[in-house]
Design a protein around this motif. Structure first.
Motif, PDB file in Angstrom:
ATOM      1  N   ALA A 139      59.370  -8.428   1.249  1.00 61.67           N
ATOM      2  CA  ALA A 139      57.972  -8.502   0.797  1.00 61.67           C
ATOM      3  C   ALA A 139      57.883  -8.837  -0.699  1.00 61.67           C
ATOM      4  CB  ALA A 139      57.263  -7.185   1.096  1.00 61.67           C
ATOM      5  N   HIS A 140      59.005  -9.254  -1.297  1.00 66.24           N
ATOM      6  CA  HIS A 140      59.042  -9.625  -2.720  1.00 66.24           C
ATOM      7  C   HIS A 140      58.710  -8.450  -3.633  1.00 66.24           C
ATOM      8  CE1 HIS A 140      59.419 -13.919  -1.732  1.00 66.24           C
ATOM      9  NE2 HIS A 140      58.579 -13.629  -0.748  1.00 66.24           N
ATOM     10  N   ALA A 141      58.890  -7.239  -3.131  1.00 66.11           N
ATOM     11  CA  ALA A 141      58.681  -6.063  -3.976  1.00 66.11           C
ATOM     12  C   ALA A 141      60.041  -5.588  -4.492  1.00 66.11           C
ATOM     13  CB  ALA A 141      57.980  -4.976  -3.182  1.00 66.11           C
ATOM     14  N   VAL A 142      60.015  -4.564  -5.343  1.00 66.19           N
ATOM     15  CA  VAL A 142      61.239  -4.126  -6.011  1.00 66.19           C
ATOM     16  C   VAL A 142      61.640  -2.751  -5.486  1.00 66.19           C
ATOM     17  CG1 VAL A 142      62.281  -3.599  -8.264  1.00 66.19           C
ATOM     18  CG2 VAL A 142      60.511  -5.387  -8.074  1.00 66.19           C
ATOM     19  N   PRO A 143      62.835  -2.650  -4.861  1.00 66.22           N
ATOM     20  CA  PRO A 143      63.274  -1.348  -4.350  1.00 66.22           C
ATOM     21  C   PRO A 143      63.764  -0.446  -5.477  1.00 66.22           C
ATOM     22  CG  PRO A 143      64.773  -3.127  -3.652  1.00 66.22           C
ATOM     23  CD  PRO A 143      63.796  -3.736  -4.599  1.00 66.22           C
ATOM     24  N   VAL A 144      63.343   0.800  -5.476  1.00 71.22           N
ATOM     25  CA  VAL A 144      63.801   1.767  -6.480  1.00 71.22           C
ATOM     26  C   VAL A 144      64.384   2.960  -5.722  1.00 71.22           C
ATOM     27  CG1 VAL A 144      63.119   3.276  -8.392  1.00 71.22           C
ATOM     28  CG2 VAL A 144      62.005   1.038  -8.096  1.00 71.22           C
ATOM     29  N   ALA A 145      65.719   3.052  -5.759  1.00 72.46           N
ATOM     30  CA  ALA A 145      66.395   4.112  -4.993  1.00 72.46           C
ATOM     31  C   ALA A 145      66.539   5.368  -5.844  1.00 72.46           C
ATOM     32  CB  ALA A 145      67.762   3.619  -4.555  1.00 72.46           C
ATOM     33  N   VAL A 146      66.154   6.491  -5.287  1.00 71.08           N
ATOM     34  CA  VAL A 146      66.308   7.776  -5.982  1.00 71.08           C
ATOM     35  C   VAL A 146      67.473   8.498  -5.294  1.00 71.08           C
ATOM     36  CG1 VAL A 146      65.182   9.946  -6.581  1.00 71.08           C
ATOM     37  CG2 VAL A 146      63.829   7.831  -6.420  1.00 71.08           C
ATOM     38  N   THR A 147      68.512   8.773  -6.071  1.00 68.98           N
ATOM     39  CA  THR A 147      69.726   9.357  -5.489  1.00 68.98           C
ATOM     40  C   THR A 147      69.537  10.825  -5.143  1.00 68.98           C
ATOM     41  OG1 THR A 147      71.113   7.831  -6.726  1.00 68.98           O
ATOM     42  CG2 THR A 147      72.163   9.852  -5.967  1.00 68.98           C
ATOM     43  N   ASN A 152      72.267  19.963  -3.649  1.00 65.87           N
ATOM     44  CA  ASN A 152      71.001  20.642  -3.320  1.00 65.87           C
ATOM     45  C   ASN A 152      70.482  20.205  -1.940  1.00 65.87           C
ATOM     46  OD1 ASN A 152      70.220  18.122  -4.018  1.00 65.87           O
ATOM     47  ND2 ASN A 152      68.393  18.731  -5.148  1.00 65.87           N
ATOM     48  N   GLY A 153      71.415  20.019  -1.038  1.00 57.81           N
ATOM     49  CA  GLY A 153      71.042  19.728   0.349  1.00 57.81           C
ATOM     50  C   GLY A 153      70.387  18.365   0.524  1.00 57.81           C
ATOM     51  N   PHE A 154      70.721  17.401  -0.323  1.00 58.65           N
ATOM     52  CA  PHE A 154      70.139  16.055  -0.280  1.00 58.65           C
ATOM     53  C   PHE A 154      68.608  16.114  -0.330  1.00 58.65           C
ATOM     54  CE2 PHE A 154      74.309  15.265   1.737  1.00 58.65           C
ATOM     55  CZ  PHE A 154      74.753  14.221   0.954  1.00 58.65           C
ATOM     56  N   ALA A 155      68.098  17.116  -1.031  1.00 55.51           N
ATOM     57  CA  ALA A 155      66.634  17.252  -1.142  1.00 55.51           C
ATOM     58  C   ALA A 155      66.109  16.247  -2.162  1.00 55.51           C
ATOM     59  CB  ALA A 155      66.284  18.662  -1.568  1.00 55.51           C
ATOM     60  N   LEU A 156      64.833  15.943  -2.037  1.00 56.14           N
ATOM     61  CA  LEU A 156      64.157  15.069  -3.001  1.00 56.14           C
ATOM     62  C   LEU A 156      63.174  15.956  -3.757  1.00 56.14           C
ATOM     63  CD1 LEU A 156      63.645  12.073  -3.824  1.00 56.14           C
ATOM     64  CD2 LEU A 156      61.834  12.053  -2.110  1.00 56.14           C
ATOM     65  N   THR A 157      63.277  15.958  -5.080  1.00 58.77           N
ATOM     66  CA  THR A 157      62.389  16.840  -5.832  1.00 58.77           C
ATOM     67  C   THR A 157      61.447  16.018  -6.712  1.00 58.77           C
ATOM     68  OG1 THR A 157      63.857  16.952  -7.746  1.00 58.77           O
ATOM     69  CG2 THR A 157      64.218  18.589  -5.988  1.00 58.77           C
ATOM     70  N   ARG A 158      60.398  16.683  -7.148  1.00 58.61           N
ATOM     71  CA  ARG A 158      59.427  16.014  -8.011  1.00 58.61           C
ATOM     72  C   ARG A 158      60.087  15.516  -9.304  1.00 58.61           C
ATOM     73  NH1 ARG A 158      53.213  17.489  -9.673  1.00 58.61           N
ATOM     74  NH2 ARG A 158      53.014  15.685 -11.034  1.00 58.61           N
ATOM     75  N   GLU A 159      61.003  16.333  -9.858  1.00 61.96           N
ATOM     76  CA  GLU A 159      61.653  15.925 -11.113  1.00 61.96           C
ATOM     77  C   GLU A 159      62.405  14.604 -10.924  1.00 61.96           C
ATOM     78  OE1 GLU A 159      62.385  19.267  -9.770  1.00 61.96           O
ATOM     79  OE2 GLU A 159      60.416  19.513 -10.710  1.00 61.96           O
ATOM     80  N   MET A 160      63.105  14.488  -9.796  1.00 63.67           N
ATOM     81  CA  MET A 160      63.869  13.257  -9.546  1.00 63.67           C
ATOM     82  C   MET A 160      62.930  12.051  -9.473  1.00 63.67           C
ATOM     83  SD  MET A 160      66.193  15.057  -6.658  1.00 63.67           S
ATOM     84  CE  MET A 160      66.928  13.673  -5.897  1.00 63.67           C
ATOM     85  N   LEU A 161      61.784  12.259  -8.856  1.00 60.11           N
ATOM     86  CA  LEU A 161      60.824  11.157  -8.705  1.00 60.11           C
ATOM     87  C   LEU A 161      60.179  10.809 -10.041  1.00 60.11           C
ATOM     88  CD1 LEU A 161      59.285  12.407  -5.360  1.00 60.11           C
ATOM     89  CD2 LEU A 161      60.487  10.237  -5.654  1.00 60.11           C
ATOM     90  N   GLU A 162      59.819  11.859 -10.797  1.00 59.86           N
ATOM     91  CA  GLU A 162      59.175  11.635 -12.104  1.00 59.86           C
ATOM     92  C   GLU A 162      60.079  10.803 -13.008  1.00 59.86           C
ATOM     93  OE1 GLU A 162      56.186  12.220 -13.025  1.00 59.86           O
ATOM     94  OE2 GLU A 162      55.420  13.889 -11.792  1.00 59.86           O
ATOM     95  N   ALA A 163      61.399  10.999 -12.872  1.00 58.57           N
ATOM     96  CA  ALA A 163      62.338  10.297 -13.755  1.00 58.57           C
ATOM     97  C   ALA A 163      62.347   8.787 -13.488  1.00 58.57           C
ATOM     98  CB  ALA A 163      63.744  10.867 -13.567  1.00 58.57           C
ATOM     99  N   GLN A 164      61.882   8.348 -12.305  1.00 58.65           N
ATOM    100  CA  GLN A 164      61.989   6.917 -11.993  1.00 58.65           C
ATOM    101  C   GLN A 164      60.660   6.211 -11.718  1.00 58.65           C
ATOM    102  OE1 GLN A 164      65.911   7.701  -9.570  1.00 58.65           O
ATOM    103  NE2 GLN A 164      65.668   5.512  -9.764  1.00 58.65           N
ATOM    104  N   VAL A 165      59.562   6.970 -11.745  1.00 58.21           N
ATOM    105  CA  VAL A 165      58.269   6.340 -11.460  1.00 58.21           C
ATOM    106  C   VAL A 165      57.833   5.500 -12.671  1.00 58.21           C
ATOM    107  CG1 VAL A 165      56.816   8.261 -12.309  1.00 58.21           C
ATOM    108  CG2 VAL A 165      55.997   6.812 -10.417  1.00 58.21           C
ATOM    109  N   THR A 166      57.141   4.381 -12.410  1.00 57.85           N
ATOM    110  CA  THR A 166      56.633   3.541 -13.499  1.00 57.85           C
ATOM    111  C   THR A 166      55.197   3.127 -13.139  1.00 57.85           C
ATOM    112  OG1 THR A 166      57.084   1.327 -12.641  1.00 57.85           O
ATOM    113  CG2 THR A 166      58.952   2.478 -13.644  1.00 57.85           C
ATOM    114  N   PRO A 167      54.503   2.480 -14.053  1.00 63.34           N
ATOM    115  CA  PRO A 167      53.144   2.029 -13.716  1.00 63.34           C
ATOM    116  C   PRO A 167      53.136   1.006 -12.575  1.00 63.34           C
ATOM    117  CG  PRO A 167      53.499   2.004 -16.093  1.00 63.34           C
ATOM    118  CD  PRO A 167      54.825   2.267 -15.466  1.00 63.34           C
ATOM    119  N   ARG A 168      54.284   0.392 -12.259  1.00 59.56           N
ATOM    120  CA  ARG A 168      54.320  -0.588 -11.156  1.00 59.56           C
ATOM    121  C   ARG A 168      54.590   0.053  -9.794  1.00 59.56           C
ATOM    122  NH1 ARG A 168      54.332  -6.428 -11.722  1.00 59.56           N
ATOM    123  NH2 ARG A 168      53.296  -5.978  -9.767  1.00 59.56           N
TER     124      ARG A 168
END
Ligand code: PLP
Length: 394
Positions: A139-147, A152-168
């Motif tokens: 779809a011509h979009a940009v993938p952003v993988a959060v490791t 921590n049980g392969f959990a996804l946390t808000r801190e991890m997401l906050e570190a990689q979110v951008t205005p795009r």
């Protein structure tokens, strides 16, 4: 256009760089070999329950061989609305908020194409299902993988997401229970991610394909039911895993009407409708919970066995809480995940998927599917333990 070299130039540039699925690549190596025990494939070993197959046969017998409405059979959409409300406590209108698709695969592609413009960023957690990254790039979009990590049980946390979110950033894809790690989210982790999505005005695509398969009495839940989320979530689900219906290609998307309409637009021009006989079979599948309960119980027994075997042989493994995969760490054996998987195949005739197929951070892991019968799993674990022992004492 005379030779294949020049033909490559006709392939759209954004496709040229997308590699083939690491799972498919590996299984081309496996195919044709005899005597292999496969813990590789992400497909239930159960046969689709007979009453469901029978419904498909009857539908053909009755001559139900025409198109359905673009959105799919109304009876099926109503049954899905009831199921989702009972299981996830979130209500969708069958008329304009539920769309029947050709597997979750189609639903995922529609959701991404309906939401993103070129250059938009789409976040997802890794290690993950092999399709997310390519579908975003199609779809011509940009993938952003959060490791995510085993600590921590392969959990996804808000801190991890906050570190990689951008205005795009426009979209976040979630998949819990996760393929390949078997991780699930707690309700409070889910609510934290929901607050993140609201704060950054994101749409969440939640892939719930393994949601029937959770263990240890884990509570079921979806981010769509969290405060403020129903109207910014596209919930994807289907019959491939929980009902052992991979070949029927039955999936669906539940979404607020405007988003559903956008997905419908693409679906109606590209797919027209999902196969009629598969829709009839899916309608039958939703008449009872017995099939999924029975399969879930069998997977849980296998999960218990495979997890304790891996731990006993010294391969650290997060205890899978859902889906049907164990994802042990194999890096202490001194091989890359692909080398390890090839050695296991050559020396012990056991096929597992290298963790690297599920993203860069999957390197150092191995995906072992327990969607195969317990006796085969037992033999595979004996062989794997033998190889691990050999590697530990060269
Ligand atoms: N989503 C996840 C996380 C999967 O693991 C898979 C298949 O392995 C799919 C979607 C595709 O599902 P379907 O058969 O409904 O297209």
């Amino acid at each position: 256009m005379s030779d294949s070299k020049s033909l490559r130039n006709y392939v759209a540039p954004h496709l040229r760089d997308i590699p083939r699925s690491g799972i498919r690549d590996f299984f081309e190596i496996v195919s044709g070999r005899k005597g292999i025990i496969s813990l590789g494939i992400g497909e239930p070993d159960f046969m689709t329950p007979w009453h469901i197959r029978e419904a498909a046969i009857y539908s053909l017998d009755r001559g139900a061989t025409t198109y359905t409405s673009n959105r799919g059979l109304m009876s099926l959409r109503k049954a899905i609305a009831r199921y989702i409300e009972e299981e996830f406590q979130v209500a969708y209108r069958p008329d304009d908020e539920i769309l029947i698709t050709v597997g979750v695969s189609e639903a995922l592609d529609l959701a991404i194409r309906a939401l993103v413009s070129p250059g938009d960023e789409v976040m997802y957690h890794e290690p993950c299902y092999v399709s997310y990254n390519p579908v975003i790039r199609f779809a011509h979009a940009v993938p952003v993988a959060v490791t995510t990590r085993p600590e921590n049980g392969f959990a996804l946390t808000r801190e991890m997401l906050e570190a990689q979110v951008t205005p795009r950033t426009r979209v976040l894809i979630l998949n819990f229970p996760t393929n390949p790690t078997g991780a699930i989210l707690t309700q409070s982790q889910r609510e934290d991610i929901a607050r993140f999505a609201v704060a950054h005005d994101l749409v969440v695509i939640t892939d719930e394909i393994y949601s029937e398969l959770t263990y240890d009495g884990a509570e079921r839940g979806t981010i769509a039911a969290c405060p403020g989320m129903r109207d910014r979530t596209i919930l994807l689900h289907g019959f491939s895993k929980g009902w052992a219906m991979t070949g029927f290609r039955m999936g669906y998307a539940c979404a607020p009407a405007e988003l559903s309409e956008a997905m419908m637009k693409i679906h109606q021009y590209t797919m027209l409708c999902a196969p009629t006989l598969s829709q009839e079979a899916a309608l039958e599948a939703l008449k009872t919970r017995d099939d999924t309960t029975h399969m879930r119980q069998a997977y849980e027994k296998r999960r218990n066995f495979i997890w304790s075997s891996l731990e006993e042989m010294g391969l650290a493994c997060q205890r899978p809480q859902g889906a049907f995969y164990a994802f042990p760490k194999i890096d202490r054996c001194g091989l890359s995940s692909k080398e390890f998987a090839l050695k296991l195949l050559d020396e012990e005739q056991v096929a597992c998927v290298p963790g690297s197929a599920f993203g860069e951070c999957g390197e150092g892991f191995l995906r072992c599917s327990y969607a195969t019968d317990l006796e085969a799993i037992k033999e595979a674990m004996t062989r794997l333990a033998r190889m691990v022992k050999r590697l530990a004492s060269p």
